[in-house]
Design an enzyme around this catalytic site. Structure first.
Site, PDB file in Angstrom:
ATOM      1  N   ASP A  95      -2.552   9.984   3.871  1.00  0.00           N
ATOM      2  CA  ASP A  95      -4.308   9.534   4.152  1.00  0.00           C
ATOM      3  C   ASP A  95      -4.927  10.852   4.625  1.00  0.00           C
ATOM      4  OD1 ASP A  95      -6.348   8.470   4.604  1.00  0.00           O
ATOM      5  OD2 ASP A  95      -6.219   6.903   5.282  1.00  0.00           O
TER       6      ASP A  95
ATOM      7  N   LYS B 118       0.622  -1.282  -0.416  1.00  0.00           N
ATOM      8  CA  LYS B 118       0.282   0.097  -0.525  1.00  0.00           C
ATOM      9  C   LYS B 118       0.972   0.957  -0.374  1.00  0.00           C
ATOM     10  CE  LYS B 118      -3.346   2.389   3.247  1.00  0.00           C
ATOM     11  NZ  LYS B 118      -4.305   2.741   3.679  1.00  0.00           N
TER      12      LYS B 118
ATOM     13  N   GLU C  78      -9.710   3.757   2.244  1.00  0.00           N
ATOM     14  CA  GLU C  78      -8.782   3.433   0.489  1.00  0.00           C
ATOM     15  C   GLU C  78      -7.713   2.856   0.225  1.00  0.00           C
ATOM     16  OE1 GLU C  78      -7.757   5.243   3.228  1.00  0.00           O
ATOM     17  OE2 GLU C  78      -5.259   5.190   2.920  1.00  0.00           O
TER      18      GLU C  78
ATOM     19  N   ASP D  36     -11.959   6.883   3.697  1.00  0.00           N
ATOM     20  CA  ASP D  36     -11.106   6.849   4.121  1.00  0.00           C
ATOM     21  C   ASP D  36     -10.993   5.164   4.300  1.00  0.00           C
ATOM     22  OD1 ASP D  36      -8.802   7.337   5.788  1.00  0.00           O
ATOM     23  OD2 ASP D  36      -9.887   7.355   7.778  1.00  0.00           O
TER      24      ASP D  36
ATOM     25  N   LYS E  39     -10.419  12.319   8.405  1.00  0.00           N
ATOM     26  CA  LYS E  39      -9.926  12.031   9.115  1.00  0.00           C
ATOM     27  C   LYS E  39      -9.778  13.216  10.334  1.00  0.00           C
ATOM     28  CE  LYS E  39      -6.621   8.441   7.823  1.00  0.00           C
ATOM     29  NZ  LYS E  39      -7.277   7.809   8.969  1.00  0.00           N
TER      30      LYS E  39
ATOM     31  N   ARG F 275      -7.597  -0.212   0.868  1.00  0.00           N
ATOM     32  CA  ARG F 275      -8.413  -1.510   0.531  1.00  0.00           C
ATOM     33  C   ARG F 275      -8.746  -1.393  -1.535  1.00  0.00           C
ATOM     34  NH1 ARG F 275     -12.853  -2.003   4.887  1.00  0.00           N
ATOM     35  NH2 ARG F 275     -11.014  -0.885   5.445  1.00  0.00           N
TER      36      ARG F 275
HETATM   37  N1  BES Z   1      -4.596   4.127   7.036  1.00  0.00           N
HETATM   38  C1  BES Z   1      -5.840   3.956   7.560  1.00  0.00           C
HETATM   39  C2  BES Z   1      -5.662   2.688   8.776  1.00  0.00           C
HETATM   40  C3  BES Z   1      -4.673   3.370  10.263  1.00  0.00           C
HETATM   41  C4  BES Z   1      -5.133   4.059  10.385  1.00  0.00           C
HETATM   42  C5  BES Z   1      -3.703   2.318  10.193  1.00  0.00           C
HETATM   43  C6  BES Z   1      -3.985   4.671  11.845  1.00  0.00           C
HETATM   44  C7  BES Z   1      -2.471   3.124  11.031  1.00  0.00           C
HETATM   45  C8  BES Z   1      -2.868   3.956  11.877  1.00  0.00           C
HETATM   46  C9  BES Z   1      -6.584   3.688   6.643  1.00  0.00           C
HETATM   47  O1  BES Z   1      -6.476   4.369   5.112  1.00  0.00           O
HETATM   48  C10 BES Z   1      -7.688   3.245   7.388  1.00  0.00           C
HETATM   49  O2  BES Z   1      -8.201   5.052   7.433  1.00  0.00           O
HETATM   50  N2  BES Z   1      -8.648   3.124   7.922  1.00  0.00           N
HETATM   51  C11 BES Z   1      -9.768   2.314   8.001  1.00  0.00           C
HETATM   52  C12 BES Z   1     -11.038   2.629   7.746  1.00  0.00           C
HETATM   53  C13 BES Z   1     -12.628   2.158   7.967  1.00  0.00           C
HETATM   54  C14 BES Z   1     -12.546   3.881   8.109  1.00  0.00           C
HETATM   55  C15 BES Z   1     -13.531   1.172   7.481  1.00  0.00           C
HETATM   56  C16 BES Z   1     -10.151   2.323   9.634  1.00  0.00           C
HETATM   57  O3  BES Z   1      -9.294   1.816  10.232  1.00  0.00           O
HETATM   58  O4  BES Z   1     -10.561   3.427  10.980  1.00  0.00           O
HETATM   59 ZN    ZN Z   2      -4.944   4.594   4.625  1.00  0.00          ZN
HETATM   60 MN    MN Z   3      -7.685   5.780   5.623  1.00  0.00          MN
END
Ligand code: BES
Ligand code: ZN
Ligand code: MN
Length: 470
Positions: free
Chosen positions: A239, A234, A318, A316, A246, A320
């Protein structure tokens, strides 16, 4: 942006100070065997062989003539990795050799020596290098080139993660991949911008199109023969969350959202430097998840490269999406092993914290990876591709939902989502890593850190039926 870290051993013919490593358990025995002078010196300095504790014995000119390094009690050693790194960090500048006290197992020795090299890592692209040179003459019989290659790969991963998003853009990540490919005679091609649409990578384009720095798919290949290993990382260079922005507190660290890409590039560097007999492919969807009028929106339904439709319920989620198109491409050719690595979910961090790399795989692959993780002191923790949760990623008006509601099993549902884009008969492992060391630990300063790469490297001989390293 990667720098030249001198993470190497000193030459064997260099003058060096003997360093004896002592466990807290062995300390009493050591004390009893000493002349009163040495015993008194240890006592006066409060030396009890605690982890990272160092005692120097001055020679006639006052310069250190010998050193003791503490590696602590069994409990200390169980609570932390890289005991020798802690000693290296406490030693004054100089060149040392280890006189006694290394572990017995070759893999444990390798891990400790690697720790020494990694203790010399610092991220100083943006400020003058400080830090002392604490050099080690490696003990005889260890494969120093191998340990140096692993240290260099890990340093690359850390540099890529630590480099801020204003420099580590999709352009910057592409440049880093191209430089790595160039150094090792690998091929590197890129599909970028609207070409992504023409070449059918709709999800990568949708996620990255709001940024001024165009989204792209980086495709690196190396090796002429042997089993085929495809690594997918990835590469979300920043992000913001997209339109589902966020909050500031969650966005602060999101330069590390290309940690999966950084980790597969570091692993690729190790594999190439060690000249492993595999055919390697590295795929990195490199994008910024940004906000603009053209950004993809919640509620959009996108058709992926594989043809599966995805309802965007949160911009968010994104990672996947971009990985889905890259995994679909990976599976358009035969591979003996496909591995994805991604800072994919906050849920993984909540579940296992920053030390462990959670991963998903079939039983046989998982067993090999777990054994590799133990050998390499790169701890992993398996989570399940839990079939009953498949319904959570099925929204009803499209094939898939990128962000299931309910807040259950966030890392598992993300893994299940990715698996929909992998052929059923392809051997597949997925790592949902954190990629960041929140507080300094021996051999691991605060900042970007590789997770799982050394475990995979150690497991490859077993996984691919190659000759083992030792
Ligand atoms: N990059 C983030 C995941 C992340 C956040 C990894 C903090 C490590 C620390 C990812 O893109 C994300 O925002 N995932 C969301 C998914 C949700 C919206 C289904 C998450 O994990 O909150
Ligand atoms: Zn992310
Ligand atoms: Mn994200």
């Amino acid at each position: 942006m990667p720098q030249d870290h001198p993470l190497t051993f000193a030459d064997a013919d260099q003058a060096s100070i003997p360093l004896a490593l002592l466990t807290a358990e062995a300390f009493d025995g050591w004390r009893l065997a000493q002349e009163p002078g040495a015993r008194g010196w240890a006592e006066a300095n409060g030396f009890v062989a605690g982890p990272g504790q160092v005692l120097l014995f001055p020679g006639d000119d006052g310069a250190p003539e010998a050193a003791l390094g503490g590696v602590g009690s069994a409990k200390d050693r169980a609570r932390g990795r890289f005991a020798l790194a802690a000693v290296a960090q406490s030693l004054p500048a100089g060149t040392y050799h280890i006189e006694s006290g290394l572990p017995q197992e070759p893999a444990d020795i390798e891990a400790e020596l690697l720790g020494w090299l990694l203790a010399g890592y610092s991220f100083d692209t943006y400020k003058e290098k400080t830090g002392k040179q604490v050099r080690l003459v490696a003990p005889e019989g260890v494969d120093t080139a191998r340990i140096e290659a692993i240290a260099a790969g890990e340093a690359l991963t850390r540099d890529l993660i630590n480099t801020p998003a204003n420099d580590m853009t999709p352009d910057g990540l592409q440049a880093a991949a191209a430089a790595l490919a160039h150094d090792h005679g690998a091929q590197c091609s890129v599909i970028g911008g609207t070409e992504l649409l023409a070449e059918n990578f709709p999800l990568i384009h949708a996620v990255g199109r709001a940024s001024d720095c165009a989204p792209r798919l980086i495709d690196m290949r190396w090796g002429q023969s042997g089993p085929k290993v495809t690594l997918v990382g990835k590469g979300v260079c920043f992000d913001t969350g997209g339109l589902n922005l966020k909050p500031g507190s969650s966005m602060g660290l999101m330069k590390k959202d290309m940690g999966g890409a950084a980790t597969v590039l570091g692993l690729a560097q190790m594999i190439m430097a060690l000249d492993l007999p595999v055919q390697l492919r590295v795929l990195i969807p490199a994008v910024e998840n940004s906000v603009s009028a053209g950004a993809f929106r919640p509620g959009d339904i996108l058709t992926s490269r594989k043809g599966l439709t995805v309802e965007i319920n949160n911009t968010d989620a994104e990672g996947r999406l971009v990985l889905a198109d890259a995994l679909a491409l990976a599976c358009e050719e035969e591979s003996d092993l496909v591995i994805s690595m991604a800072t994919l979910t906050g849920a993984a961090r909540v579940a296992v914290g920053p030390d462990l790399a959670p991963f998903y795989a079939d039983d046989a692959t998982a067993a090999a990876l777990e054994a590799g993780g133990r050998r390499a002191h790169d701890p992993l923790w398996r989570l399940p591709f839990w079939e009953p949760y498949e319904t959570m990623i099925e929204p009803g008006i499209a094939d898939l939902d990128n962000a299931p509601k309910g807040g259950f099993a966030g890392s598992i549902t993300a893994a299940l989502f990715l698996r929909r884009f992998v052929n059923e008969d392809t051997r597949y492992a997925h790592f949902d890593i954190y990629g960041w060391q929140p507080e300094a630990r021996p051999g691991r300063p605060k900042g970007g850190v590789g997770m799982g790469a050394r475990a995979i490297l150690a497991a490859l001989p077993d996984l691919m039926g190659l000759e083992p390293a030792e």
